[in-house]
Design a protein around this motif. Structure first.
Motif, PDB file in Angstrom:
ATOM      1  N   PRO A 272     -30.457 -29.821  18.168  1.00 21.83           N
ATOM      2  CA  PRO A 272     -29.742 -29.069  17.128  1.00 21.83           C
ATOM      3  C   PRO A 272     -28.283 -28.842  17.505  1.00 21.83           C
ATOM      4  O   PRO A 272     -27.391 -28.887  16.665  1.00 21.83           O
ATOM      5  CB  PRO A 272     -30.503 -27.748  17.049  1.00 21.83           C
ATOM      6  CG  PRO A 272     -31.393 -27.706  18.232  1.00 21.83           C
ATOM      7  CD  PRO A 272     -31.611 -29.096  18.682  1.00 21.83           C
ATOM      8  N   ARG A 273     -28.042 -28.655  18.827  1.00 22.57           N
ATOM      9  CA  ARG A 273     -26.673 -28.403  19.261  1.00 22.57           C
ATOM     10  C   ARG A 273     -25.796 -29.632  18.978  1.00 22.57           C
ATOM     11  O   ARG A 273     -24.679 -29.510  18.502  1.00 22.57           O
ATOM     12  CB  ARG A 273     -26.678 -28.074  20.749  1.00 22.57           C
ATOM     13  CG  ARG A 273     -25.460 -27.324  21.198  1.00 22.57           C
ATOM     14  CD  ARG A 273     -25.598 -26.866  22.626  1.00 22.57           C
ATOM     15  NE  ARG A 273     -26.693 -25.910  22.789  1.00 22.57           N
ATOM     16  CZ  ARG A 273     -27.158 -25.503  23.962  1.00 22.57           C
ATOM     17  NH1 ARG A 273     -26.663 -25.986  25.074  1.00 22.57           N
ATOM     18  NH2 ARG A 273     -28.137 -24.622  24.035  1.00 22.57           N
ATOM     19  N   SER A 274     -26.362 -30.815  19.281  1.00 26.35           N
ATOM     20  CA  SER A 274     -25.582 -32.039  19.048  1.00 26.35           C
ATOM     21  C   SER A 274     -25.329 -32.235  17.559  1.00 26.35           C
ATOM     22  O   SER A 274     -24.249 -32.661  17.147  1.00 26.35           O
ATOM     23  CB  SER A 274     -26.319 -33.254  19.577  1.00 26.35           C
ATOM     24  OG  SER A 274     -26.531 -33.114  20.932  1.00 26.35           O
ATOM     25  N   LEU A 275     -26.355 -31.933  16.757  1.00 25.67           N
ATOM     26  CA  LEU A 275     -26.196 -32.108  15.314  1.00 25.67           C
ATOM     27  C   LEU A 275     -25.109 -31.178  14.787  1.00 25.67           C
ATOM     28  O   LEU A 275     -24.222 -31.596  14.030  1.00 25.67           O
ATOM     29  CB  LEU A 275     -27.530 -31.823  14.613  1.00 25.67           C
ATOM     30  CG  LEU A 275     -27.532 -31.925  13.090  1.00 25.67           C
ATOM     31  CD1 LEU A 275     -27.107 -33.313  12.635  1.00 25.67           C
ATOM     32  CD2 LEU A 275     -28.917 -31.610  12.522  1.00 25.67           C
ATOM     33  N   ILE A 276     -25.162 -29.927  15.209  1.00 26.55           N
ATOM     34  CA  ILE A 276     -24.153 -28.954  14.757  1.00 26.55           C
ATOM     35  C   ILE A 276     -22.769 -29.377  15.264  1.00 26.55           C
ATOM     36  O   ILE A 276     -21.781 -29.345  14.520  1.00 26.55           O
ATOM     37  CB  ILE A 276     -24.490 -27.526  15.272  1.00 26.55           C
ATOM     38  CG1 ILE A 276     -25.833 -27.063  14.711  1.00 26.55           C
ATOM     39  CG2 ILE A 276     -23.379 -26.532  14.913  1.00 26.55           C
ATOM     40  CD1 ILE A 276     -25.881 -26.770  13.258  1.00 26.55           C
ATOM     41  N   ALA A 277     -22.718 -29.789  16.548  1.00 25.46           N
ATOM     42  CA  ALA A 277     -21.421 -30.205  17.109  1.00 25.46           C
ATOM     43  C   ALA A 277     -20.873 -31.391  16.304  1.00 25.46           C
ATOM     44  O   ALA A 277     -19.680 -31.442  15.973  1.00 25.46           O
ATOM     45  CB  ALA A 277     -21.575 -30.574  18.568  1.00 25.46           C
ATOM     46  N   GLY A 278     -21.763 -32.339  15.992  1.00 20.15           N
ATOM     47  CA  GLY A 278     -21.336 -33.503  15.200  1.00 20.15           C
ATOM     48  C   GLY A 278     -20.808 -33.080  13.851  1.00 20.15           C
ATOM     49  O   GLY A 278     -19.762 -33.574  13.389  1.00 20.15           O
ATOM     50  N   LEU A 279     -21.518 -32.161  13.217  1.00 18.39           N
ATOM     51  CA  LEU A 279     -21.077 -31.699  11.890  1.00 18.39           C
ATOM     52  C   LEU A 279     -19.738 -30.956  11.983  1.00 18.39           C
ATOM     53  O   LEU A 279     -18.880 -31.102  11.115  1.00 18.39           O
ATOM     54  CB  LEU A 279     -22.138 -30.788  11.274  1.00 18.39           C
ATOM     55  CG  LEU A 279     -23.378 -31.516  10.734  1.00 18.39           C
ATOM     56  CD1 LEU A 279     -24.495 -30.541  10.453  1.00 18.39           C
ATOM     57  CD2 LEU A 279     -23.037 -32.305   9.477  1.00 18.39           C
ATOM     58  N   ASN A 350     -23.738 -22.725   5.782  1.00 15.29           N
ATOM     59  CA  ASN A 350     -24.597 -23.907   5.842  1.00 15.29           C
ATOM     60  C   ASN A 350     -24.921 -24.285   7.281  1.00 15.29           C
ATOM     61  O   ASN A 350     -26.049 -24.681   7.585  1.00 15.29           O
ATOM     62  CB  ASN A 350     -23.918 -25.090   5.145  1.00 15.29           C
ATOM     63  CG  ASN A 350     -24.092 -25.012   3.644  1.00 15.29           C
ATOM     64  OD1 ASN A 350     -25.206 -24.866   3.156  1.00 15.29           O
ATOM     65  ND2 ASN A 350     -23.005 -25.081   2.921  1.00 15.29           N
ATOM     66  N   LEU A 351     -23.929 -24.161   8.150  1.00 13.70           N
ATOM     67  CA  LEU A 351     -24.161 -24.511   9.557  1.00 13.70           C
ATOM     68  C   LEU A 351     -25.140 -23.538  10.208  1.00 13.70           C
ATOM     69  O   LEU A 351     -26.050 -23.953  10.935  1.00 13.70           O
ATOM     70  CB  LEU A 351     -22.826 -24.500  10.325  1.00 13.70           C
ATOM     71  CG  LEU A 351     -21.889 -25.679  10.037  1.00 13.70           C
ATOM     72  CD1 LEU A 351     -20.535 -25.461  10.694  1.00 13.70           C
ATOM     73  CD2 LEU A 351     -22.481 -26.990  10.524  1.00 13.70           C
ATOM     74  N   VAL A 352     -24.954 -22.248   9.893  1.00 16.91           N
ATOM     75  CA  VAL A 352     -25.862 -21.241  10.459  1.00 16.91           C
ATOM     76  C   VAL A 352     -27.289 -21.494   9.969  1.00 16.91           C
ATOM     77  O   VAL A 352     -28.258 -21.485  10.733  1.00 16.91           O
ATOM     78  CB  VAL A 352     -25.389 -19.815  10.083  1.00 16.91           C
ATOM     79  CG1 VAL A 352     -26.441 -18.780  10.412  1.00 16.91           C
ATOM     80  CG2 VAL A 352     -24.084 -19.501  10.792  1.00 16.91           C
ATOM     81  N   LYS A 353     -27.380 -21.808   8.669  1.00 13.83           N
ATOM     82  CA  LYS A 353     -28.695 -22.068   8.076  1.00 13.83           C
ATOM     83  C   LYS A 353     -29.353 -23.268   8.765  1.00 13.83           C
ATOM     84  O   LYS A 353     -30.519 -23.253   9.115  1.00 13.83           O
ATOM     85  CB  LYS A 353     -28.508 -22.351   6.585  1.00 13.83           C
ATOM     86  CG  LYS A 353     -29.537 -21.695   5.696  1.00 13.83           C
ATOM     87  CD  LYS A 353     -29.314 -22.059   4.244  1.00 13.83           C
ATOM     88  CE  LYS A 353     -28.084 -21.453   3.650  1.00 13.83           C
ATOM     89  NZ  LYS A 353     -27.834 -21.883   2.271  1.00 13.83           N
ATOM     90  N   LEU A 354     -28.568 -24.304   8.956  1.00 15.05           N
ATOM     91  CA  LEU A 354     -29.096 -25.525   9.564  1.00 15.05           C
ATOM     92  C   LEU A 354     -29.525 -25.262  11.007  1.00 15.05           C
ATOM     93  O   LEU A 354     -30.572 -25.738  11.444  1.00 15.05           O
ATOM     94  CB  LEU A 354     -28.025 -26.625   9.533  1.00 15.05           C
ATOM     95  CG  LEU A 354     -28.433 -27.964  10.127  1.00 15.05           C
ATOM     96  CD1 LEU A 354     -29.537 -28.610   9.307  1.00 15.05           C
ATOM     97  CD2 LEU A 354     -27.238 -28.905  10.207  1.00 15.05           C
ATOM     98  N   ALA A 355     -28.721 -24.493  11.724  1.00 16.62           N
ATOM     99  CA  ALA A 355     -29.037 -24.219  13.131  1.00 16.62           C
ATOM    100  C   ALA A 355     -30.338 -23.438  13.258  1.00 16.62           C
ATOM    101  O   ALA A 355     -31.062 -23.584  14.236  1.00 16.62           O
ATOM    102  CB  ALA A 355     -27.891 -23.445  13.772  1.00 16.62           C
TER     103      ALA A 355
END
Lengths: 807, 231
Positions: A272-279, A350-355
């Motif tokens: 999840p960290r990589s996904l958020i960082a990528g976003l 959206n990022l918080v929700k996704l995380a």
């Protein structure tokens, strides 16, 4: 891993170029409007500060405690006592058709840091010091190259071009300027050098009537125009907020579209960290691209609006702002910062929700839309809190900033209520529907609300702002027109060149007009703010017409006999004064307030006293202006005669019609910027609707394909899509109308009072709203047509894919 | 493999799930989806997990794939206790040790076939060009490498998904109804390819399927009924 993740995330945009453009354009528009307004503000503020910096740089100055002139003898006394001070005098002049602000300095005593003083001491042809030409009559005028080129043919002295001087400003030797302004022996400020001899007399004993101030404190223009710039900033912020709605909607939809992608790559091992960082990196790249585009666009907007702002500032405040815009590095950086901050704000939820979501959850059908639906309750609570805040602001708030907080809370609170309102209406319609088609239509419309709600909120805000500001401006215009008729009752206004000419004029006009009403005035400082004090004759012209808002009994009698005075509304409101209260005027005259009059468009405090009192208490005040009563038909002839007999130029005479038309011109230009920002904001909202519909249309196929397969035609589906979008937009416009009127009321009754000091009556203009509804509805229809047309022309194979592929 | 086999411990054991229980909230309180399920699998073995719809097969597969948490029990995967792992560690486990094949393929629509196939291998830093070329060749995707998923048939897409799962040479391949979206002939072809490739890469395979016929092509079979395992 980040690189692979980023590459995969970006690959999404290859297949979605329209959405990609939407994201960048939405963010660029949001940035453009705010950075454009900031550019205008900073350009104006830089101009205000430049005049001070050109003379002395930041430091301290001596000014008269009452705001009046400083006698040259005070300057001489201070120099003799050892004080290193330098004299300054300021005023406005007109040569030909060019109006300038002229500043007189003494280059020999001015600070070494003053670039103007340095330029003054140089000879024209070399860098060698040669103050002779500058100091001796007719002197040399220093101005910016453009201004110098305009002035040279008409100015009474040679004009030398000096880079770095604000256009519209002219510098000359203090003695020359005293002569040009007709103020011999008078000064406005004494710049106090930072380095002073150790032995010198106390200021309080030497010049007790002078006060030591910071030079930026005495920058009246900066103080006077604060509210004007705050208004512009508020508009910029509103446009920014509307732009953010687009970005938020686009990012939300981009997340929704990629829910399967997120699920897949997380299942395959992307943390999840990589996904958020990528976003975050992806969004940052978008923000920088959009920030650059937005800043360029902001420059274009600012450049287009600056001439009107400059004209307004000139007309209202006498400020000289260059029509051209300079590009400052800080401005580019702030544009980028606005864009990055805006993206962060729009994407944060959206990022918080996704995380927080578990790996498999994002793949649930319409997870974000369902999440939005669940969030309605929270949104309603937020809305109620904001609306309550707005109500409390109206009841108890003070100050311009609080006024805008009240306004912001009202607007955002109302916007937050919109989705719930639309849900309730469509749910009710669904219960009333009888046919299967109608039931499906309403149910499906309700399902579309989460996806469209942000764009609809943007439309609500933009339309309500247009209605609100339009109503405010029209109400103001109507009031202002009536007020001008009252205030400018005399048919002709004349200004004499000197006292001798004034006396000759009075005698000559006595037999050629119905009445000659002398007017005397001087500038002062009241309760720490710039003010004007006017002395007027006791005459039915004032008794019958002057626009009084509150008064004591026999108001004009007490003004005439000197026991009472009148003050303008802005002074009364800001100082909380009412008829019966007393104030202290220059020369320690404590006078009772007999009435309060409306004085729209004047940023300064104003006091009206009887002419006899002006002569008695302020005998040095020149009485060189006259209001002349005559028949309107006689005005042109009278003006020609005055010109022939006294050599008065057109600047010295102005007839009522010309003055009214000039005032209305200033009025209209003042609101040109508001109107332009209004239209731009509505344009941004239109763009939000268009892009939301386009983006959603690509996601609608799984919902539409089964209906199509059940026997509904492409044409039917397209028309229903069109009807659905138009219905939601129409409901939004209906909701926006009362919000716009509430906004207008807050602007008229709260913001105007706090910002400018006057309250205006509110009038309703249904025909204007009709035109606005019509044009907005047409624009929305155009936005809806494209997605509907695309659906109409969609090949059946595309719809069939829904049944063979998971989407 | 079933309960009696769960007592076995050995050096080759890759997967050891014990007493796994999973419940979901429902109108009646909590509904038990998996009831103390125990299961193990050795390296290079294949196991078919069958059961009716709603029996909990996919949930069990998701738990073993560390995609979903469980309420009680323990899960050892490649020597690691999965239960206490936080999400970043679970993600690492998935990309390094597991290959997952979904019923609906779940390819990344915006990447080409080749990039889809090498996605997980690149993610875990274990891309092997020779192995990738072999996979593309054996899966018959040479002519499709630069195409996008939307240009492929269902069978072709599932072959890409098989390739993606194996490209990083995982120790365990988890397949959730891998032929469920395909016709019988295509499904058989894909399964044959998958079994061959899994065998050649020395990976273990846990496959969820409805079909007894397909299940019989694997080394072992277990059946899940109402959340409980039957041998």
């Amino acid at each position: 891993m980040i690189a692979v993740t980023l590459q995969t995330l970006f690959s999404h945009w290859r297949a979605q170029p329209v959405q990609c453009a939407t994201m960048i354009v939405g963010l660029a528009l949001a940035t453009a409007l705010l950075s454009g307004v900031q550019a205008i503000n900073s350009e104006a503020r830089a101009a205000y500060a430049q005049a001070t910096n050109l003379i002395s740089g930041p430091g301290r100055v001596l000014v008269d405690r009452d705001g009046g002139a400083i006698a040259q003898s005070d300057y001489i006394a201070l120099r003799r006592a050892g004080w290193l001070v330098s004299p300054v005098i300021e005023g406005s002049l007109r040569w030909g058709d060019t109006g300038v602000r002229i500043i007189g300095i003494d280059p020999l005593t001015a600070s070494n840091a003053s670039p103007v003083a340095q330029a003054a001491l140089q000879s024209e042809d070399s860098d060698l010091a040669d103050p002779t030409a500058f100091l001796t009559t007719p002197g040399v005028l220093l101005a910016a190259p453009d201004t110098a080129a305009r002035l040279n043919p008409v100015a009474p002295a040679p004009v030398r071009a000096v880079d770095g001087i604000t256009p519209g400003l002219v510098f000359a030797d203090v003695g020359i300027v005293q002569g040009l302004l007709g103020r011999p022996g008078e000064l406005d400020q004494l710049v106090v050098s930072q380095e002073q001899p150790l032995l010198r007399s106390e200021l309080s004993t030497l010049v007790p009537h002078l006060a030591l101030r910071d030079s930026d404190e005495t920058n009246d223009l900066a103080r006077l125009t604060d509210s004007f710039h705050l208004n512009l900033t508020a508009f910029g912020l509103l446009s920014f907020a509307v732009g953010l709605f687009i970005v938020h909607a686009t990012i939300g939809l981009a997340f929704e579209q990629r829910r399967t992608l997120f699920r897949t790559i997380r299942a395959l091992g992307v943390s999840p960290r990589s996904l958020i960082a990528g976003l975050v990196v992806e969004l940052l790249i978008f923000a920088i691209l959009a920030g650059l585009a937005g800043t360029v666009l902001g420059y274009v907007i600012a450049a287009a609006l600056l001439p009107d702002v400059a004209a307004t500032l000139r007309g209202l405040y006498g400020a000289n702002i260059d029509d051209g815009l300079s590009i400052r590095p800080l401005w580019w950086l702030s544009g980028l910062a606005i864009s990055v901050l805006g993206t962060g704000l729009a994407a944060a939820s959206n990022l918080v929700k996704l995380a927080r979501l578990p790996v498999l959850a994002p793949a649930k059908p319409r997870a974000w839309a369902l999440g939005a639906a669940k969030g309605y309750r929270a949104l309603i609570w937020c809305a109620l809190v904001l609306l309550a805040t707005s109500g409390l602001g109206v009841l108890f708030g003070r100050g311009v900033v609080m006024g805008f907080v009240t306004l912001g809370a009202l607007m955002i609170g109302a916007a937050f209520l919109l989705p719930a309102l639309l849900q309730a209406i469509t749910r009710f319609a669904e219960t009333q529907a009888r046919s299967v088609q109608a039931q499906w239509f309403w149910a499906d419309t309700r399902q579309q609300i989460p996806g469209l709600s942000l764009a609809l909120m943007a439309l609500l805000l933009a339309f309500a702002t247009n209605v609100g500001v339009g109503t405010m401006v029209s109400s103001f215009r109507l009031t202002f027109t009536g007020w001008l008729d009252q205030r400018l009752a005399s048919e002709l206004y004349v200004r004499a060149e000197d006292q001798a000419q004034a006396e000759a004029l009075t005698t000559w006009l006595a037999g050629r007009s119905d009445a000659v009403l002398p007017i005397g005035s001087f500038e002062a400082e009241l309760r720490g703010l710039p003010a004007e004090i006017f002395g007027v004759a006791d005459h039915p012209t004032y008794r019958d017409n002057w626009p009084l808002l509150a008064q004591t009994e026999n108001v004009w009698d007490v003004v005439a006999d000197g026991t009472g005075i009148l003050i303008n509304e802005q002074m009364a409101r800001r100082e909380m004064l009412a008829p019966g209260d007393t104030i202290t005027l220059p020369s320690n005259w404590t006078a009772q307030i007999a009435g309060i009059y409306s004085d729209y468009g004047n940023p300064k405090y104003q006091v009206l006293i009887g002419l006899s009192q002006l002569r008695l208490r302020y005998p040095s005040t020149a009485i060189e202006q006259f209001a002349i009563r005559t028949t309107p038909d006689a005005v042109p002839g009278l003006m020609t005669d005055l010109q022939d007999r006294f050599g008065l130029d057109s600047d010295a005479m102005i007839d009522q019609g010309a003055l009214k038309s000039f005032s209305m011109q200033v009025f209209d230009r003042t609101f040109t910027v508001s109107a332009a920002l209004n239209v731009l904001t509505l344009g941004v909202a239109w763009f939000a609707i268009l892009t939301s519909l386009l983006t959603m249309s690509t996601m609608r196929l799984p919902q539409l394909a089964p209906v199509w397969a059940s026997g509904m035609t492409h044409a039917n589906l397209s028309l229903l899509e069109l009807a659905r979008a138009m219905f939601l937009a129409a409901l939004t416009l209906v909701a926006a109308l009362p919000l716009g009127l509430a906004l207008s009321w807050v602007l008229l009754a709260v913001i105007n009072v706090e910002a400018f000091g006057w309250r205006l009556p509110m009038f309703l203009f249904p025909s204007e709203w009709g035109a606005l509804v019509g044009s907005t509805a047409l624009a929305v229809l155009l936005a809806c047509l494209w997605p509907a047309w695309r659906l109409w022309k969609l090949p059946p194979a595309q719809l069939l894919k829904v049944f063979v592929h998971e989407r | 493999m079933a309960k009696e086999k769960s007592e076995k411990t050995g050096e080759n054991m890759l997967l050891d799930a014990r007493e796994i229980t999973k419940t979901f909230p429902s109108n009646q309180g909590r509904t038990t989806i998996l009831d103390a399920v125990s299961l193990n699998l050795d390296t290079a073995q294949s196991l078919a997990l069958t059961g009716e719809s709603g029996s909990g097969k996919s949930t069990l597969l998701h738990i073993i794939a560390s995609l979903e948490p469980f309420d009680s029990g323990s899960l050892q995967l490649d020597g690691q206790d999965v239960g206490p792992l936080r999400e970043p560690a679970r993600a690492r486990l998935r990309r390094v040790s597991l290959g997952i094949i979904f019923q609906q393929f779940n390819l990344i629509p915006s990447l080409t076939v080749e990039r889809n196939l090498t996605f997980q291998a690149r993610l875990s830093g274990r891309q092997d060009d020779a192995w990738t070329r072999e996979l593309i060749h054996r899966l018959g995707l040479e002519d499709h490498a630069s195409k996008y998923p939307e240009d492929l048939s269902g069978g072709q897409q599932q072959r890409v998904a098989v390739g993606r799962a194996l490209a990083s040479r995982p120790k365990l391949v988890l397949a959730d109804e891998p032929t469920g979206s395909l016709d019988e002939v295509t499904g058989d072809q894909v399964l044959t390819l998958m079994l061959d490739l899994v065998r050649d890469s020395q990976a273990a395979l846990l496959m969820v399927t409805h079909s007894d016929r397909l299940a019989h092509r694997l080394d072992q079979r277990v059946h899940l009924r109402r959340g409980r395992l039957e041998t």
